[in-house]
Design a protein around this motif. Structure first.
Motif, PDB file in Angstrom:
ATOM      1  N   THR A  36      71.484  45.641 -74.098  1.00  0.00           N
ATOM      2  CA  THR A  36      72.755  46.359 -73.761  1.00  0.00           C
ATOM      3  C   THR A  36      72.444  47.693 -73.496  1.00  0.00           C
ATOM      4  OG1 THR A  36      74.816  46.952 -74.911  1.00  0.00           O
ATOM      5  CG2 THR A  36      72.673  47.100 -76.102  1.00  0.00           C
ATOM      6  N   THR A  37      73.582  48.205 -72.708  1.00  0.00           N
ATOM      7  CA  THR A  37      73.866  49.513 -72.489  1.00  0.00           C
ATOM      8  C   THR A  37      74.688  50.367 -73.271  1.00  0.00           C
ATOM      9  OG1 THR A  37      75.331  49.216 -70.618  1.00  0.00           O
ATOM     10  CG2 THR A  37      73.226  49.243 -69.828  1.00  0.00           C
ATOM     11  N   VAL A  38      75.412  49.680 -74.216  1.00  0.00           N
ATOM     12  CA  VAL A  38      76.377  50.418 -75.238  1.00  0.00           C
ATOM     13  C   VAL A  38      75.423  51.130 -76.123  1.00  0.00           C
ATOM     14  CG1 VAL A  38      78.063  50.036 -76.876  1.00  0.00           C
ATOM     15  CG2 VAL A  38      78.022  48.431 -74.722  1.00  0.00           C
ATOM     16  N   GLU A  39      75.845  52.581 -76.198  1.00  0.00           N
ATOM     17  CA  GLU A  39      74.912  53.307 -77.044  1.00  0.00           C
ATOM     18  C   GLU A  39      75.409  53.246 -78.549  1.00  0.00           C
ATOM     19  OE1 GLU A  39      75.534  57.360 -75.809  1.00  0.00           O
ATOM     20  OE2 GLU A  39      74.594  57.086 -73.719  1.00  0.00           O
ATOM     21  N   SER A  40      76.751  52.688 -78.890  1.00  0.00           N
ATOM     22  CA  SER A  40      76.967  52.612 -80.211  1.00  0.00           C
ATOM     23  C   SER A  40      77.890  51.639 -80.182  1.00  0.00           C
ATOM     24  CB  SER A  40      77.700  53.916 -80.749  1.00  0.00           C
ATOM     25  OG  SER A  40      78.271  53.616 -82.230  1.00  0.00           O
ATOM     26  N   TRP A  41      77.767  50.722 -81.287  1.00  0.00           N
ATOM     27  CA  TRP A  41      78.712  49.393 -81.166  1.00  0.00           C
ATOM     28  C   TRP A  41      80.038  49.960 -81.694  1.00  0.00           C
ATOM     29  CZ3 TRP A  41      77.020  45.612 -78.715  1.00  0.00           C
ATOM     30  CH2 TRP A  41      75.442  45.211 -78.580  1.00  0.00           C
ATOM     31  N   VAL A  42      80.306  51.028 -82.241  1.00  0.00           N
ATOM     32  CA  VAL A  42      81.566  51.287 -82.616  1.00  0.00           C
ATOM     33  C   VAL A  42      82.491  51.541 -81.595  1.00  0.00           C
ATOM     34  CG1 VAL A  42      80.934  52.488 -84.811  1.00  0.00           C
ATOM     35  CG2 VAL A  42      81.058  53.731 -82.970  1.00  0.00           C
ATOM     36  N   GLU A  43      81.832  51.719 -80.232  1.00  0.00           N
ATOM     37  CA  GLU A  43      82.640  51.690 -79.239  1.00  0.00           C
ATOM     38  C   GLU A  43      83.616  50.510 -78.894  1.00  0.00           C
ATOM     39  OE1 GLU A  43      80.312  52.879 -75.717  1.00  0.00           O
ATOM     40  OE2 GLU A  43      78.993  54.266 -76.923  1.00  0.00           O
ATOM     41  N   ILE A  44      82.927  49.347 -79.368  1.00  0.00           N
ATOM     42  CA  ILE A  44      83.819  48.195 -79.124  1.00  0.00           C
ATOM     43  C   ILE A  44      84.603  47.778 -80.214  1.00  0.00           C
ATOM     44  CG2 ILE A  44      83.133  45.695 -78.600  1.00  0.00           C
ATOM     45  CD1 ILE A  44      80.620  46.564 -77.168  1.00  0.00           C
ATOM     46  N   LEU A  45      85.822  47.325 -79.938  1.00  0.00           N
ATOM     47  CA  LEU A  45      86.755  47.181 -81.032  1.00  0.00           C
ATOM     48  C   LEU A  45      87.344  45.598 -80.656  1.00  0.00           C
ATOM     49  CD1 LEU A  45      88.831  50.221 -81.113  1.00  0.00           C
ATOM     50  CD2 LEU A  45      87.097  49.569 -82.707  1.00  0.00           C
ATOM     51  N   SER A  46      87.926  45.005 -81.414  1.00  0.00           N
ATOM     52  CA  SER A  46      88.712  43.787 -81.250  1.00  0.00           C
ATOM     53  C   SER A  46      90.176  44.126 -80.754  1.00  0.00           C
ATOM     54  CB  SER A  46      88.780  43.133 -82.569  1.00  0.00           C
ATOM     55  OG  SER A  46      89.775  41.946 -82.207  1.00  0.00           O
TER      56      SER A  46
END
Length: 321
Positions: A36-46
């Protein structure tokens, strides 16, 4: 978010959801969360709906422009004009409820996409070095922008930038094809022999806007990032070409701008898809075209300012000062 009755319930569900691969693994057993290139999973929301809760369309039917299409003159369509092929119009009244159309135009497999929360309408070539992909709607958002997924590897893709951000294909970029949003009457007048997508066979309120007055809100839904600089409202439209953004207000006042090697034009007559209950009755946001020095259409996007700032934080704001 778009096919269930209350948006407030979605916001509550999103805020309670655990942002981690462990939480998502049951729904996404074939996604490689190690890449992944996402630095923090909290960036992704449902966004509310589950995977495929917003059903992408595949191989849609078309009818001639001259046949009755049930469209109103000012309502927006995404126009795709590929050399040697009959021009096609993809009505936003359908894309509002499906967000992705997997189609084939001549030899080119395309994905026509629309993210209502960002007002982002982009067309991608579905061919990659790893093969031809088909796309669905994940139900996830990042910076309020739709996360697509490919059905072949179940990698996740950021719609605004056309890049895989989670999964085996992380880092792969899709080629963007020139397409643009314009009114149905403008498309039909220019392309009397063109084609328009037929209404899908789904129980949806086609022609209705589920996000009434969204584009006059102070803040976007499900977005907690920085607001745009230069006192530009978060939901002001900008014309993005690469990593440059022209405020739509500036372009509409000028009518025509030639800067940074491109020419942008604006003409009245297209309804906002995110204003009134009836999509066709939205306030006038105009028709935008972007061409290069040779006069050829080039890929661009008319998106909200907050989304440009979120994905191009170091981008250039073309303010004309």
């Amino acid at each position: 978010m778009r096919i269930f009755p209350t948006f407030a319930a979605f916001c509550t569900a999103a805020s309670m959801a655990v942002a981690s691969p462990e939480f998502w693994a049951f729904e996404w057993p074939d996604t490689n969360f190690e890449k992944t290139t996402v630095e923090s999973w909290v960036e992704i929301l449902s966004g509310g709906p589950p995977k495929d809760g917003i059903p992408a369309l595949d191989d849609p039917d078309f009818m001639p422009v001259g046949d009755k299409a049930g469209l109103e003159g000012r309502e927006p369509v995404i126009t795709l004009e590929i050399a040697g092929q009959i021009p096609r119009a993809y009505p936003i009244r359908y894309l509002t409820w499906h967000e992705i159309v997997n189609d084939q135009v001549g030899d080119i497999p395309v994905a026509v996409t629309f993210c209502p929360l960002c007002n982002s309408g982009i067309t991608f070539d579905r061919r990659t070095a790893q093969g031809t992909l088909s796309f669905g709607v994940s139900g996830k958002l990042r910076n309020a922008d739709m996360i697509m997924y490919d059905r072949e590897t179940e990698s996740w893709w950021q719609q605004a930038i056309g890049e895989a951000i989670v999964g085996d294909l992380t880092g792969t970029e899709l080629d963007t094809l020139p397409s643009w949003m314009e009114s149905w009457e403008v498309f039909a007048a220019r392309n009397p022999e063109g084609l328009v997508m037929v209404e899908p066979d789904f129980p949806r309120r086609y022609g209705a806007n589920p996000d009434v007055h969204y584009d006059s809100s102070y803040r976007p839904f499900l977005y907690s990032g920085e607001m745009p600089p230069h006192d530009i409202p978060a939901l002001a439209r900008v014309v993005r070409v690469g990593d440059r953004a022209w405020p739509l207000t500036r372009l509409s006042e000028a009518g025509r701008l030639t800067e940074a090697g491109v020419t942008l034009t604006w003409a009245a007559g297209q309804a906002s898809a995110l204003d009134t209950t009836r999509l066709s009755q939205g306030r006038d946001v105009g028709n935008v075209r972007v061409r290069d020095a040779a006069g050829d259409d080039i890929a661009h996007d008319v998106m909200f300012a907050f989304a440009f700032h979120a994905f191009w934080p170091d981008g250039t704001w073309m303010l004309g000062n």
